[in-house]
Motif scaffolding. Sequence first.
Motif, PDB file in Angstrom:
ATOM      1  N   THR A  22     -18.689  16.633  33.150  1.00 43.93           N
ATOM      2  CA  THR A  22     -19.721  17.399  32.469  1.00 43.93           C
ATOM      3  C   THR A  22     -19.135  18.047  31.218  1.00 43.93           C
ATOM      4  O   THR A  22     -18.018  18.539  31.246  1.00 43.93           O
ATOM      5  CB  THR A  22     -20.269  18.500  33.401  1.00 43.93           C
ATOM      6  OG1 THR A  22     -20.885  17.875  34.524  1.00 43.93           O
ATOM      7  CG2 THR A  22     -21.281  19.386  32.702  1.00 43.93           C
ATOM      8  N   ARG A  24     -20.068  21.157  28.794  1.00 38.02           N
ATOM      9  CA  ARG A  24     -20.933  22.344  28.763  1.00 38.02           C
ATOM     10  C   ARG A  24     -20.656  23.158  27.510  1.00 38.02           C
ATOM     11  O   ARG A  24     -19.505  23.384  27.149  1.00 38.02           O
ATOM     12  CB  ARG A  24     -20.689  23.213  29.985  1.00 38.02           C
ATOM     13  CG  ARG A  24     -21.496  24.512  29.948  1.00 38.02           C
ATOM     14  CD  ARG A  24     -21.262  25.348  31.145  1.00 38.02           C
ATOM     15  NE  ARG A  24     -21.874  24.670  32.285  1.00 38.02           N
ATOM     16  CZ  ARG A  24     -21.685  25.007  33.542  1.00 38.02           C
ATOM     17  NH1 ARG A  24     -20.884  25.999  33.850  1.00 38.02           N
ATOM     18  NH2 ARG A  24     -22.272  24.347  34.510  1.00 38.02           N
ATOM     19  N   GLN A  38     -25.816  21.457  28.427  1.00 35.46           N
ATOM     20  CA  GLN A  38     -24.809  20.585  29.032  1.00 35.46           C
ATOM     21  C   GLN A  38     -25.312  19.169  29.197  1.00 35.46           C
ATOM     22  O   GLN A  38     -26.510  18.919  29.256  1.00 35.46           O
ATOM     23  CB  GLN A  38     -24.291  21.142  30.342  1.00 35.46           C
ATOM     24  CG  GLN A  38     -25.274  21.240  31.465  1.00 35.46           C
ATOM     25  CD  GLN A  38     -24.635  21.920  32.671  1.00 35.46           C
ATOM     26  OE1 GLN A  38     -23.898  22.892  32.533  1.00 35.46           O
ATOM     27  NE2 GLN A  38     -24.920  21.416  33.839  1.00 35.46           N
ATOM     28  N   ASP A  39     -24.357  18.264  29.254  1.00 37.76           N
ATOM     29  CA  ASP A  39     -24.590  16.854  29.548  1.00 37.76           C
ATOM     30  C   ASP A  39     -23.778  16.552  30.798  1.00 37.76           C
ATOM     31  O   ASP A  39     -22.548  16.609  30.767  1.00 37.76           O
ATOM     32  CB  ASP A  39     -24.151  15.986  28.371  1.00 37.76           C
ATOM     33  CG  ASP A  39     -24.444  14.503  28.568  1.00 37.76           C
ATOM     34  OD1 ASP A  39     -24.698  14.080  29.722  1.00 37.76           O
ATOM     35  OD2 ASP A  39     -24.406  13.753  27.571  1.00 37.76           O
ATOM     36  N   ASN A  40     -24.472  16.261  31.888  1.00 37.62           N
ATOM     37  CA  ASN A  40     -23.809  16.028  33.170  1.00 37.62           C
ATOM     38  C   ASN A  40     -23.370  14.587  33.382  1.00 37.62           C
ATOM     39  O   ASN A  40     -22.736  14.278  34.378  1.00 37.62           O
ATOM     40  CB  ASN A  40     -24.739  16.419  34.316  1.00 37.62           C
ATOM     41  CG  ASN A  40     -25.041  17.882  34.333  1.00 37.62           C
ATOM     42  OD1 ASN A  40     -24.171  18.703  34.086  1.00 37.62           O
ATOM     43  ND2 ASN A  40     -26.288  18.232  34.589  1.00 37.62           N
ATOM     44  N   ASP A  41     -23.720  13.699  32.467  1.00 36.56           N
ATOM     45  CA  ASP A  41     -23.476  12.269  32.658  1.00 36.56           C
ATOM     46  C   ASP A  41     -22.542  11.683  31.610  1.00 36.56           C
ATOM     47  O   ASP A  41     -22.800  10.634  31.052  1.00 36.56           O
ATOM     48  CB  ASP A  41     -24.810  11.517  32.633  1.00 36.56           C
ATOM     49  CG  ASP A  41     -25.733  11.956  33.740  1.00 36.56           C
ATOM     50  OD1 ASP A  41     -25.249  12.111  34.881  1.00 36.56           O
ATOM     51  OD2 ASP A  41     -26.929  12.160  33.480  1.00 36.56           O
ATOM     52  N   ALA A  52     -20.795  13.153  24.439  1.00 34.81           N
ATOM     53  CA  ALA A  52     -21.846  13.907  25.120  1.00 34.81           C
ATOM     54  C   ALA A  52     -23.006  14.067  24.146  1.00 34.81           C
ATOM     55  O   ALA A  52     -22.808  14.321  22.956  1.00 34.81           O
ATOM     56  CB  ALA A  52     -21.326  15.279  25.529  1.00 34.81           C
ATOM     57  N   THR A  69     -14.988  21.082  29.087  1.00 30.77           N
ATOM     58  CA  THR A  69     -15.100  19.878  29.902  1.00 30.77           C
ATOM     59  C   THR A  69     -14.254  20.105  31.140  1.00 30.77           C
ATOM     60  O   THR A  69     -13.167  20.666  31.055  1.00 30.77           O
ATOM     61  CB  THR A  69     -14.589  18.622  29.162  1.00 30.77           C
ATOM     62  OG1 THR A  69     -13.225  18.798  28.831  1.00 30.77           O
ATOM     63  CG2 THR A  69     -15.397  18.363  27.916  1.00 30.77           C
TER      64      THR A  69
END
Length: 85
Positions: A22, A24, A38-41, A52, A69
């Motif tokens: 992730t 954030r 955030q990007d969780n993928d 991201a 990260t």
Amino acid sequence: MTNTDEETISGTTNVAPGAEFTVRVRSASGVTPGFVIQDNDVSVDTDGTFTAELDFSDTSDDNEFTVTTRQASFDAEADGVVVEA
């Protein structure tokens, strides 16, 4: 970063390709209103890079933030500022 809905944060790591984590972004203390994006993928590509995709459209110019990260085998942190799109 600009205050648009299609911002990217990219980097390079020595973590194995395919590793997922992730990214954030958290506003600095004193930023009003505060934000967390955030990007969780996020995953590591075969060349060790990652990207991201983040939506900064609800942030304001000059807002300071910290990007983090985290994954079991590494963590990283960097500071940034939102600028006009």
